[in-house]
Motif scaffolding. Sequence first.
Motif, PDB file in Angstrom:
ATOM      1  N   UNK A   1       0.849  -1.195   0.000  1.00 43.23           N
ATOM      2  CA  UNK A   1       0.000   0.000   0.000  1.00 43.23           C
ATOM      3  C   UNK A   1       0.885   1.244   0.000  1.00 43.23           C
ATOM      4  N   UNK A   2       0.931   1.892  -1.148  1.00 42.32           N
ATOM      5  CA  UNK A   2       1.624   3.165  -1.280  1.00 42.32           C
ATOM      6  C   UNK A   2       0.590   4.277  -1.367  1.00 42.32           C
ATOM      7  N   UNK A   3       1.036   5.497  -1.135  1.00 41.20           N
ATOM      8  CA  UNK A   3       0.118   6.635  -1.157  1.00 41.20           C
ATOM      9  C   UNK A   3      -0.581   6.774  -2.502  1.00 41.20           C
ATOM     10  N   UNK A   4       0.154   6.618  -3.577  1.00 38.51           N
ATOM     11  CA  UNK A   4      -0.453   6.723  -4.897  1.00 38.51           C
ATOM     12  C   UNK A   4      -1.534   5.652  -5.103  1.00 38.51           C
ATOM     13  N   UNK A   5      -1.287   4.447  -4.595  1.00 36.68           N
ATOM     14  CA  UNK A   5      -2.292   3.397  -4.713  1.00 36.68           C
ATOM     15  C   UNK A   5      -3.544   3.715  -3.904  1.00 36.68           C
ATOM     16  N   UNK A   6      -3.380   4.365  -2.751  1.00 38.09           N
ATOM     17  CA  UNK A   6      -4.542   4.815  -1.974  1.00 38.09           C
ATOM     18  C   UNK A   6      -5.365   5.810  -2.779  1.00 38.09           C
ATOM     19  N   UNK A   7      -4.685   6.759  -3.408  1.00 36.79           N
ATOM     20  CA  UNK A   7      -5.387   7.789  -4.187  1.00 36.79           C
ATOM     21  C   UNK A   7      -6.110   7.163  -5.374  1.00 36.79           C
ATOM     22  N   UNK A   8      -5.418   6.311  -6.110  1.00 38.15           N
ATOM     23  CA  UNK A   8      -6.037   5.660  -7.273  1.00 38.15           C
ATOM     24  C   UNK A   8      -7.184   4.755  -6.830  1.00 38.15           C
ATOM     25  N   UNK A   9      -6.979   4.000  -5.779  1.00 35.75           N
ATOM     26  CA  UNK A   9      -8.021   3.102  -5.283  1.00 35.75           C
ATOM     27  C   UNK A   9      -9.243   3.849  -4.790  1.00 35.75           C
ATOM     28  N   UNK A  10      -9.020   4.932  -4.061  1.00 36.41           N
ATOM     29  CA  UNK A  10     -10.150   5.725  -3.564  1.00 36.41           C
ATOM     30  C   UNK A  10     -10.912   6.373  -4.716  1.00 36.41           C
ATOM     31  N   UNK A  11     -10.195   6.849  -5.713  1.00 37.86           N
ATOM     32  CA  UNK A  11     -10.849   7.447  -6.876  1.00 37.86           C
ATOM     33  C   UNK A  11     -11.644   6.435  -7.684  1.00 37.86           C
ATOM     34  N   UNK A  12     -11.034   5.286  -7.916  1.00 41.25           N
ATOM     35  CA  UNK A  12     -11.729   4.229  -8.659  1.00 41.25           C
ATOM     36  C   UNK A  12     -12.943   3.725  -7.882  1.00 41.25           C
ATOM     37  N   UNK A  13     -12.801   3.619  -6.568  1.00 35.82           N
ATOM     38  CA  UNK A  13     -13.928   3.185  -5.741  1.00 35.82           C
ATOM     39  C   UNK A  13     -15.043   4.227  -5.761  1.00 35.82           C
ATOM     40  N   UNK A  14     -14.684   5.504  -5.794  1.00 39.08           N
ATOM     41  CA  UNK A  14     -15.695   6.559  -5.875  1.00 39.08           C
ATOM     42  C   UNK A  14     -16.488   6.482  -7.167  1.00 39.08           C
ATOM     43  N   UNK A  15     -15.787   6.283  -8.253  1.00 42.23           N
ATOM     44  CA  UNK A  15     -16.468   6.139  -9.554  1.00 42.23           C
ATOM     45  C   UNK A  15     -17.340   4.875  -9.544  1.00 42.23           C
ATOM     46  N   UNK A  16     -16.786   3.792  -9.025  1.00 43.51           N
ATOM     47  CA  UNK A  16     -17.543   2.549  -8.943  1.00 43.51           C
ATOM     48  C   UNK A  16     -18.778   2.673  -8.072  1.00 43.51           C
ATOM     49  N   UNK A  17     -18.674   3.419  -6.981  1.00 40.23           N
ATOM     50  CA  UNK A  17     -19.816   3.620  -6.094  1.00 40.23           C
ATOM     51  C   UNK A  17     -20.929   4.398  -6.787  1.00 40.23           C
ATOM     52  N   UNK A  18     -20.564   5.418  -7.532  1.00 35.28           N
ATOM     53  CA  UNK A  18     -21.570   6.199  -8.257  1.00 35.28           C
ATOM     54  C   UNK A  18     -22.232   5.358  -9.348  1.00 35.28           C
ATOM     55  N   UNK A  19     -21.445   4.553 -10.043  1.00 41.59           N
ATOM     56  CA  UNK A  19     -21.994   3.687 -11.085  1.00 41.59           C
ATOM     57  C   UNK A  19     -22.896   2.611 -10.472  1.00 41.59           C
ATOM     58  N   UNK A  20     -22.502   2.067  -9.326  1.00 41.11           N
ATOM     59  CA  UNK A  20     -23.318   1.049  -8.660  1.00 41.11           C
ATOM     60  C   UNK A  20     -24.660   1.635  -8.231  1.00 41.11           C
ATOM     61  N   UNK A  21     -24.649   2.848  -7.697  1.00 35.24           N
ATOM     62  CA  UNK A  21     -25.917   3.491  -7.300  1.00 35.24           C
ATOM     63  C   UNK A  21     -26.783   3.758  -8.522  1.00 35.24           C
ATOM     64  N   UNK A  22     -26.187   4.257  -9.579  1.00 38.45           N
ATOM     65  CA  UNK A  22     -26.957   4.536 -10.797  1.00 38.45           C
ATOM     66  C   UNK A  22     -27.537   3.248 -11.366  1.00 38.45           C
ATOM     67  N   UNK A  23     -26.769   2.182 -11.361  1.00 38.60           N
ATOM     68  CA  UNK A  23     -27.254   0.892 -11.858  1.00 38.60           C
ATOM     69  C   UNK A  23     -28.375   0.348 -11.012  1.00 38.60           C
TER      70      UNK A  23
END
Length: 60
Positions: free
Chosen positions: A31-53
């Motif tokens: 777990x590096x800082x960049x991976x936290x940022x990328x993971x949190x961003x991807x999870x945010x997009x995924x969360x919005x798509x999951x709600x929309x779906x």
Amino acid sequence: MNPRTTLLAVGEVLAWWAALVVLWLMLISTVYTLEWVVGAGAAGIGALVARAGRRAVSHR
């Protein structure tokens, strides 16, 4: 939207986001800082798509 609906929507997105972040952390080896940022961003997009779906399917 009334405040209750807004609060439920925010809660749903946060629950999806948390679940996806945990999944992301389980799948990476280090777990590096960049991976936290990328993971949190991807999870945010995924969360919005999951709600929309979910909303699209439940409004049929």
